[in-house]
Structure formats: C-alpha cells, structure tokens
Design an enzyme around this catalytic site. Structure first.
Site, PDB file in Angstrom:
ATOM      1  N   CYS A  32       0.859  -1.174   0.000  1.00 38.87           N
ATOM      2  CA  CYS A  32       0.000   0.000   0.000  1.00 38.87           C
ATOM      3  C   CYS A  32       0.903   1.234   0.000  1.00 38.87           C
ATOM      4  O   CYS A  32       1.820   1.332   0.820  1.00 38.87           O
ATOM      5  CB  CYS A  32      -0.899   0.003   1.235  1.00 38.87           C
ATOM      6  SG  CYS A  32      -1.843   1.534   1.416  1.00 38.87           S
ATOM      7  N   ASP A  66      -0.271  -5.863   0.298  1.00 40.51           N
ATOM      8  CA  ASP A  66      -1.528  -6.178  -0.361  1.00 40.51           C
ATOM      9  C   ASP A  66      -1.290  -7.425  -1.204  1.00 40.51           C
ATOM     10  O   ASP A  66      -0.235  -7.570  -1.827  1.00 40.51           O
ATOM     11  CB  ASP A  66      -1.980  -5.030  -1.271  1.00 40.51           C
ATOM     12  CG  ASP A  66      -2.472  -3.826  -0.500  1.00 40.51           C
ATOM     13  OD1 ASP A  66      -3.139  -4.011   0.534  1.00 40.51           O
ATOM     14  OD2 ASP A  66      -2.211  -2.693  -0.947  1.00 40.51           O
TER      15      ASP A  66
END
Length: 154
Positions: A52, A59
């Site tokens: 992120c 992620d």
C-alpha cells in the site's frame, strides 16, 4: 542454451538477481511461432504481493493474465521476476494491475490481452481490477479465469 534464437535473453538459464522495483525489471520476449493461430496463453500468479503506498502494508492478489500473441511471447522467467519486483513497490491495486498490463502490451504488441487482478480484502473490501485491450479475435477460445468471487464468511 544451444539455440541462437535465445542468445539475446539475459536471464533464462542463469542466475538472475531479483529486481528491486518493477521499473528496474527487464521483461524479455521470444518468437511466438504460433503460425498465426489465435492460441491463448495464460499466466496465473496466485500469490502476487505489492505494498500500500500510504501505509506500507502488504496487499495480496491472485492475478490472471491471458493473451493471444502476434509475433512475441513473454519469456516466463522474466515475467516471474517482474511480478516479484512488486513486493517492495508501493502502488494502489488499480495502478499495479494496469502497470503490468501496459508493460506487457508494450513489449509484446499482442493481438489481444486481458488481466484480472483479484485482490484480497484488507479493511473489509476486496478490490478486483479487470482490463483488456479490446474484443478478442472472433473464434478464439477464451476460458473463464476460474477465480471465485470473494465470499468472506458467507
């Protein structure tokens, strides 16, 4: 490798360090030799990771890339190293997905390409990103990507 067609490849068949960023990663290609047939090539990366850009938290996604080559195929080791380079790259789901697609289209100039990025939820909302270059050639067999929609605890 004994075949001169592959002499220009810099990563296949030898040690290749993992690139530290997608921009640094070298994507390589080889001659398609499909005889003009609309054969679909699929790459599946079930454990894709990026960061992120705001929090630095990882992620995760399941990415499926389908394409119909024209003159070129992506060399698979270079693709693996390219996708691995996102592990330390900060980018939103949409930006990462489209960066992958754009680099492949630029390298290969395929007859058709689509990408499905099925991102796992963090904060409760999965964000799936889909893109393709256009309609696939008529008569091409394009299988479903086979990734179930996120169901959570349902």
């Amino acid at each position: 490798m004994s075949d001169d067609r592959y002499g220009a490849l810099s990563q296949l068949g030898q040690a290749a360090p993992a690139p530290t960023s997608p921009d640094e990663a070298v994507l390589e290609r080889v001659e398609a030799r499909t005889g003009g047939k609309n054969a679909v090539v699929r790459f599946t990366c079930p454990e894709f990771t990026s960061l992120c850009p705001i929090t630095g938290q990882p992620d995760f996604a399941h990415i499926v890339i389908d394409y119909i080559p024209d003159e070129w195929l992506v060399e698979s080791k270079s693709l693996k190293l390219f996708l691995h380079a996102f592990r330390n790259h900060g980018g939103f789901h949409e930006a990462c997905t489209l960066m992958i697609a754009e680099r492949l289209v630029e390298l290969l100039n395929p007859k058709w390409l689509r990408i499905g990025a099925y991102w796992y939820p963090r904060g409760g909302i999965p964000i799936d990103v889909f893109w393709q270059t256009g309609a696939p050639p008529e008569g091409a067999w394009i299988p479903d990507q086979g990734v179930a929609p996120y169901r959570g605890r349902g």
